[in-house]
Design a protein around this motif. Sequence first.
Motif, mmCIF file in Angstrom:
data_model
loop_
_atom_site.group_PDB
_atom_site.id
_atom_site.type_symbol
_atom_site.label_atom_id
_atom_site.label_comp_id
_atom_site.label_asym_id
_atom_site.label_seq_id
_atom_site.Cartn_x
_atom_site.Cartn_y
_atom_site.Cartn_z
ATOM 1 N N VAL A 45 0.607 -1.114 0.055
ATOM 2 C CA VAL A 45 0.166 -0.072 -0.060
ATOM 3 C C VAL A 45 0.988 1.206 0.002
ATOM 4 N N PHE A 46 0.320 2.450 -0.667
ATOM 5 C CA PHE A 46 0.971 3.704 -0.430
ATOM 6 C C PHE A 46 0.199 4.312 0.643
ATOM 7 N N GLY A 47 0.777 4.305 1.750
ATOM 8 C CA GLY A 47 0.013 4.793 2.986
ATOM 9 C C GLY A 47 0.930 5.974 3.734
ATOM 10 N N LYS A 48 0.296 6.260 4.938
ATOM 11 C CA LYS A 48 1.016 7.437 5.644
ATOM 12 C C LYS A 48 2.334 7.128 5.866
ATOM 13 N N ILE A 49 2.661 6.057 6.165
ATOM 14 C CA ILE A 49 4.087 5.922 6.575
ATOM 15 C C ILE A 49 5.124 5.861 5.439
ATOM 16 N N ALA A 71 6.204 -0.221 4.050
ATOM 17 C CA ALA A 71 6.180 -0.765 5.468
ATOM 18 C C ALA A 71 5.020 -1.862 5.417
ATOM 19 N N ASP A 72 4.070 -2.036 4.585
ATOM 20 C CA ASP A 72 2.958 -2.576 4.816
ATOM 21 C C ASP A 72 2.676 -3.357 3.322
ATOM 22 N N GLY A 73 2.563 -4.629 3.377
ATOM 23 C CA GLY A 73 2.583 -5.362 2.164
ATOM 24 C C GLY A 73 2.135 -6.969 2.124
ATOM 25 N N ALA A 74 2.235 -7.283 1.381
ATOM 26 C CA ALA A 74 2.067 -8.986 1.244
ATOM 27 C C ALA A 74 2.717 -9.930 0.150
ATOM 28 N N GLY A 75 3.003 -11.103 0.357
ATOM 29 C CA GLY A 75 3.526 -11.547 -0.696
ATOM 30 C C GLY A 75 3.702 -13.264 -0.245
ATOM 31 N N THR A 76 4.681 -14.182 -1.049
ATOM 32 C CA THR A 76 4.700 -15.493 -0.761
ATOM 33 C C THR A 76 6.070 -15.899 -0.367
ATOM 34 N N VAL A 77 6.121 -16.385 0.796
ATOM 35 C CA VAL A 77 7.262 -17.044 1.334
ATOM 36 C C VAL A 77 8.097 -17.892 0.428
ATOM 37 N N VAL A 78 9.289 -17.850 -0.020
ATOM 38 C CA VAL A 78 9.758 -18.440 -0.986
ATOM 39 C C VAL A 78 11.199 -19.378 -0.474
ATOM 40 N N ALA A 79 11.652 -18.844 0.802
ATOM 41 C CA ALA A 79 12.871 -19.641 1.084
ATOM 42 C C ALA A 79 12.685 -19.240 2.891
ATOM 43 N N ASN A 90 6.035 -21.296 0.686
ATOM 44 C CA ASN A 90 4.928 -21.245 -0.252
ATOM 45 C C ASN A 90 3.746 -20.861 0.281
ATOM 46 N N LYS A 91 3.721 -20.208 1.705
ATOM 47 C CA LYS A 91 2.468 -19.384 2.139
ATOM 48 C C LYS A 91 2.387 -18.272 1.885
ATOM 49 N N ARG A 92 1.271 -17.696 1.774
ATOM 50 C CA ARG A 92 0.901 -16.243 1.545
ATOM 51 C C ARG A 92 0.923 -15.589 2.872
ATOM 52 N N VAL A 93 1.506 -14.343 3.112
ATOM 53 C CA VAL A 93 1.732 -13.668 4.426
ATOM 54 C C VAL A 93 1.397 -12.171 4.141
ATOM 55 N N VAL A 94 1.100 -11.571 5.135
ATOM 56 C CA VAL A 94 0.962 -9.958 5.149
ATOM 57 C C VAL A 94 2.048 -9.818 6.021
ATOM 58 N N ILE A 95 2.829 -8.771 5.416
ATOM 59 C CA ILE A 95 4.270 -8.328 5.926
ATOM 60 C C ILE A 95 3.905 -6.890 6.647
ATOM 61 N N LEU A 96 4.671 -6.834 7.876
ATOM 62 C CA LEU A 96 4.670 -5.411 8.560
ATOM 63 C C LEU A 96 6.031 -5.234 8.961
#
Length: 337
Positions: A45-49, A71-79, A90-96
């Motif tokens: 996201v394009f956020g306040k931070i 600082a805030d996003g999502a993706g897939t763990v590859v390693a 191989n799991k989807r995660v939200v990232i802070l």
Amino acid sequence: MEGGLPQENRVYDWNVAEQKGQWKTVPLQTTLGEDEVLVKVASSVFGKIETLAMSGFFGFGQGEGPHVLGADGAGTVVAAGPGKGSSLINKRVVILTFPPRLWAQYAIVHYNNLVPISNDALTWEQLGAGGVNPVTVFSLYGIAKRAGAKAIVNTAASSTLGRMIFKYFELQGISVINLVRREAKAEQIKAEGAKNVLLTTAPDFDTKFAELAKELGVKVVYCCTTGAELEKLTSLSPYGSTICAYSPDGEHYRVKYEDLILGQKKLIGNEGVFFYWKAVGDEERQFVIGELNKHLGTIFKTEVLKVVNFDNIDEAFRLEQENLKGAALDAKVILKW
């Protein structure tokens, strides 16, 4: 790829002094530490931070670069390195993550900065803004629980975060006094189910606020600013209240010490959502993960202004500049690969 890891990473490097950025290809760290994972970024996201960091807040841009926003996003763990991270491959995660680093193809992130996503119905667009604001709600909810609060005060109630706060707290049986500055915003959040909505610009606000706060038994006041509004709400809040000033750019808290001392009130400073998520215990962490998976598409939904490909990042900057002038629902620009 070498040893299962990519050797290069494409990152958006922001120059604070010149107020411009550019894509760069840089070497990617090939060794993952204890509980570290490599995430292939999908959205952010394009956020306040990001807006604050671009101007040098939080010390962003100091030291050797590249200086990567996001600082805030999502993706897939590859390693994953040794430790707990292997369970997320191989799991989807939200990232802070802070300092920011997600406007890139890959990011190395500690296990404790991830929220595993088990709800397959959630899209990358939803997950791209699924970390900072929702987890902030839980950090604030924890303060209310520890204070034994049955009612709280929510400033900037029409913002994305403010709307998440009143919806989740009401769901948990905690009454919320919602403060907004304009009548249009008041009507907007009432249509979304907000109760106890007060206009801070109304001539009788002080009287109405003090009466309603006493009637509901307010114990915690959440103030997203650190200036005159914080000072006023600290003065008007009931005896023994906890005042939580959580503005991300807050450094100096404007309060009258006599209000704190004579009113037996406690001021909590800007501890920050990132510190909360790193320090939270396993039981509470699992509770939050379950709640986020359940409510990210509803209570914790972020209104999306537009989804923009990372390769068209200049368009995202243009849209965000327009957005800062006042979007109707505080909608966000989502960047996506």
